[in-house]
Scaffold this motif. Structure first.
Motif, mmCIF file in Angstrom:
data_model
loop_
_atom_site.group_PDB
_atom_site.id
_atom_site.type_symbol
_atom_site.label_atom_id
_atom_site.label_comp_id
_atom_site.label_asym_id
_atom_site.label_seq_id
_atom_site.Cartn_x
_atom_site.Cartn_y
_atom_site.Cartn_z
ATOM 1 N N GLY A 51 21.989 40.276 43.201
ATOM 2 C CA GLY A 51 22.411 41.489 42.516
ATOM 3 C C GLY A 51 23.846 41.397 42.046
ATOM 4 O O GLY A 51 24.186 41.824 40.930
ATOM 5 N N LEU A 52 24.697 40.807 42.870
ATOM 6 C CA LEU A 52 26.095 40.635 42.487
ATOM 7 C C LEU A 52 26.230 39.642 41.340
ATOM 8 O O LEU A 52 27.025 39.844 40.409
ATOM 9 C CB LEU A 52 26.900 40.161 43.700
ATOM 10 C CG LEU A 52 28.393 40.466 43.702
ATOM 11 C CD1 LEU A 52 28.662 41.950 43.537
ATOM 12 C CD2 LEU A 52 29.027 39.956 44.993
ATOM 13 N N ILE A 53 25.439 38.568 41.394
ATOM 14 C CA ILE A 53 25.472 37.567 40.314
ATOM 15 C C ILE A 53 25.089 38.204 38.982
ATOM 16 O O ILE A 53 25.756 38.007 37.954
ATOM 17 C CB ILE A 53 24.525 36.397 40.635
ATOM 18 C CG1 ILE A 53 25.076 35.578 41.797
ATOM 19 C CG2 ILE A 53 24.331 35.509 39.407
ATOM 20 C CD1 ILE A 53 24.129 34.493 42.278
ATOM 21 N N GLY A 71 31.204 39.539 54.730
ATOM 22 C CA GLY A 71 31.052 40.265 53.471
ATOM 23 C C GLY A 71 31.860 39.640 52.359
ATOM 24 O O GLY A 71 31.418 39.588 51.198
ATOM 25 N N THR A 72 33.054 39.118 52.672
ATOM 26 C CA THR A 72 33.886 38.473 51.650
ATOM 27 C C THR A 72 33.220 37.204 51.126
ATOM 28 O O THR A 72 33.274 36.920 49.919
ATOM 29 C CB THR A 72 35.268 38.134 52.234
ATOM 30 O OG1 THR A 72 35.897 39.338 52.699
ATOM 31 C CG2 THR A 72 36.158 37.486 51.184
ATOM 32 N N MET A 73 32.575 36.455 52.018
ATOM 33 C CA MET A 73 31.870 35.236 51.578
ATOM 34 C C MET A 73 30.696 35.573 50.660
ATOM 35 O O MET A 73 30.446 34.874 49.672
ATOM 36 C CB MET A 73 31.381 34.450 52.793
ATOM 37 C CG MET A 73 32.479 33.771 53.577
ATOM 38 S SD MET A 73 31.834 32.911 55.028
ATOM 39 C CE MET A 73 33.359 32.237 55.731
ATOM 40 N N VAL A 74 29.976 36.641 51.005
ATOM 41 C CA VAL A 74 28.883 37.073 50.137
ATOM 42 C C VAL A 74 29.422 37.458 48.761
ATOM 43 O O VAL A 74 28.879 37.075 47.719
ATOM 44 C CB VAL A 74 28.120 38.254 50.772
ATOM 45 C CG1 VAL A 74 27.113 38.842 49.774
ATOM 46 C CG2 VAL A 74 27.402 37.809 52.033
ATOM 47 N N GLY A 75 30.512 38.237 48.767
ATOM 48 C CA GLY A 75 31.122 38.640 47.502
ATOM 49 C C GLY A 75 31.643 37.465 46.713
ATOM 50 O O GLY A 75 31.486 37.396 45.482
ATOM 51 N N THR A 126 35.459 42.602 41.167
ATOM 52 C CA THR A 126 34.265 42.344 41.986
ATOM 53 C C THR A 126 34.638 42.067 43.435
ATOM 54 O O THR A 126 34.005 42.592 44.360
ATOM 55 C CB THR A 126 33.486 41.154 41.410
ATOM 56 O OG1 THR A 126 33.214 41.392 40.029
ATOM 57 C CG2 THR A 126 32.168 40.969 42.138
ATOM 58 N N MET A 127 35.662 41.247 43.639
ATOM 59 C CA MET A 127 36.061 40.925 45.010
ATOM 60 C C MET A 127 36.618 42.156 45.728
ATOM 61 O O MET A 127 36.393 42.332 46.932
ATOM 62 C CB MET A 127 37.106 39.809 44.998
ATOM 63 C CG MET A 127 36.543 38.439 44.613
ATOM 64 S SD MET A 127 35.178 37.902 45.686
ATOM 65 C CE MET A 127 35.979 37.897 47.287
ATOM 66 N N THR A 150 32.560 45.890 52.844
ATOM 67 C CA THR A 150 32.419 45.291 54.184
ATOM 68 C C THR A 150 33.154 46.073 55.267
ATOM 69 O O THR A 150 32.913 45.830 56.458
ATOM 70 C CB THR A 150 32.973 43.850 54.175
ATOM 71 O OG1 THR A 150 34.393 43.893 53.972
ATOM 72 C CG2 THR A 150 32.325 43.029 53.089
ATOM 73 N N VAL A 151 34.045 46.971 54.869
ATOM 74 C CA VAL A 151 34.925 47.608 55.843
ATOM 75 C C VAL A 151 34.144 48.452 56.850
ATOM 76 O O VAL A 151 34.314 48.310 58.070
ATOM 77 C CB VAL A 151 35.992 48.457 55.133
ATOM 78 C CG1 VAL A 151 36.805 49.258 56.147
ATOM 79 C CG2 VAL A 151 36.903 47.561 54.303
#
Length: 407
Positions: A30-32, A321-325, A380-381, A388-389
């Motif tokens: 979805g992010l891609i 969450g940061t890695m996913v983003g 996006t990041m 993620t917070v």
């Protein structure tokens, strides 16, 4: 070794639950898609604006000097004044005139903007070189002057190279308007990609234009090319002062201010609207993290019982969450840039004359600028990290006793 980052990478790479794994894949996809849509939309608007600007400047000039009362008197003196102005690279006389162009055999004519130019300028202007043709001049056949017309205009007139056309222009004589007529041979049919030129303009030699319009040695416009890195506003002011403010002096930005302001607004609105796709896709990241926290309750309890602080637990899931983003952002940027490259290289987005008449150009390049890519990546990041917070804080609040009670 960074322990939170290592654990987060292990959770991301080897999820133990298939459902969590599937939700994680969906969140990245979805992010891609959202990032790719942002890249393509920004590249579309940037390419459209840059290509339109390039073609406007290619067919015209950066600064215009014209008389408010018809032709410019004492043309050579005014040209010398303009050319001596700091920041001016070149200045050329031009004759503009509305005209009616008619094909042979008495067919109905078309209204066009007739422009008389010096063909030698084609050597320094790629757009004008397309218009004048490979010969670099408006050829004459059997003492008949040549004319260049665009492909859309030629199609409507049903003429080909070598056909004769008739030009009718209004001229003022003794307070009344009388038509003047001239016959020209179509020496070149050009295609610039700028619909306005290709459908509504016709070009002839400045000498022939003066003869047709009965303007002797005059011109009603001086087109000025500015030196690189010169400030356009300063050059306009300097020309106005040097010509003693006897003429109107304008630049291409003032002539097209409303158009480019509208394009800027459209690009901003498009970024906000499509940016919502990215924002919505971050809800998948939240879902993935919440499910991961629930799945890893036992591991969280063990880590905390071994002395891991709440800050460490929180950092683990912030890294997750940061890695996913990051994965979604980088993949989306790469996919978007590749799509833009393929569309531009193979000219996959082209318009017919009906649509080109509205958008002015017949094809659009997709230009992905580093500036736009940086803004998209930062946006996006930031959104991904913000998502993620809450799950990370929830993970840090888990009590070790509750996590291990039923294990």
């Amino acid at each position: 070794m960074n322990l939170p980052r290592t654990i987060a990478w292990r959770y991301l790479r080897r999820p133990s639950d298939r459902l969590v794994s599937a939700v994680g894949v969906v969140s990245v996809l979805g992010l891609i898609i959202g990032v790719m849509a942002l890249v393509i939309s920004m590249a579309l608007m940037t390419g459209y604006r840059d290509d339109l600007q390039k073609k406007l400047l290619g067919g015209n000039a950066e600064v215009f000097v014209y008389s408010r009362e018809g032709n410019i008197d004492d043309l050579e003196r005014v040209l010398a004044q303009v050319r001596a102005t700091p920041g001016v690279q070149s200045a050329s006389p031009v004759l503009f005139q509305h005209a009616l162009i008619s094909p042979p055999a008495g067919a109905s004519g078309e209204q066009v903007m007739l422009k008389g130019v010096e063909p030698r300028r084609a050597g320094s202007s790629p757009m004008l070189a397309k218009i004048v043709g490979p010969s670099g001049r408006f050829d004459s056949v059997d003492s008949v002057s040549g004319i260049s017309v665009g492909r859309y205009l030629a199609r409507r007139l049903k003429v080909v190279r070598g056909d004769a056309v008739t030009l009718n222009v209004p001229t003022s004589s003794s307070g009344s308007f009388l038509p003047r007529t001239g016959t020209f041979i179509v020496n070149h049919i050009y295609e610039t990609g700028f619909f306005e030129f290709d459908a509504r303009w016709a070009f002839i030699d400045l000498v022939d234009a003066r003869s047709l319009i009965d303007a002797e040695e005059g011109a009603n416009l001086i087109e000025v090319k500015v030196t690189p890195r010169a400030k356009l506003a300063d050059v306009v002011a300097a020309i106005d002062k040097r010509t003693e403010r006897r003429f109107a002096v304008s630049d291409w930005r003032a002539a097209n201010q409303q158009l480019f302001a509208l394009l800027t607004i459209q690009q901003t609105v498009l970024f906000v609207v499509i940016g919502l796709i990215v924002f919505v896709s971050t809800f998948n990241i939240v879902s993935t993290l919440i499910m991961t926290v629930h799945e890893k309750r036992r591991e969280i309890g063990i880590l905390m019982s071994m002395g891991a602080s709440k800050g460490v637990i929180r950092t683990i899931f912030l890294w997750y969450g940061t890695m996913v983003g990051l994965a979604g952002t980088v993949s989306g940027l790469f996919a978007g840039v590749m799509v833009c490259y393929l569309i531009t290289k193979f000219e996959l987005v082209t318009f017919g004359p009906e649509i080109a008449e509205v958008y002015f150009i017949s094809s659009i390049p997709f230009i992905a600028r580093w500036k736009d890519l940086s803004v998209i990546a930062l946006f996006t990041m930031t959104v991904s990290f913000a998502a993620t917070v809450l799950p990370a804080l929830r993970a840090a609040r888990i009590a070790p006793v509750d996590a291990l009670r039923h294990e």
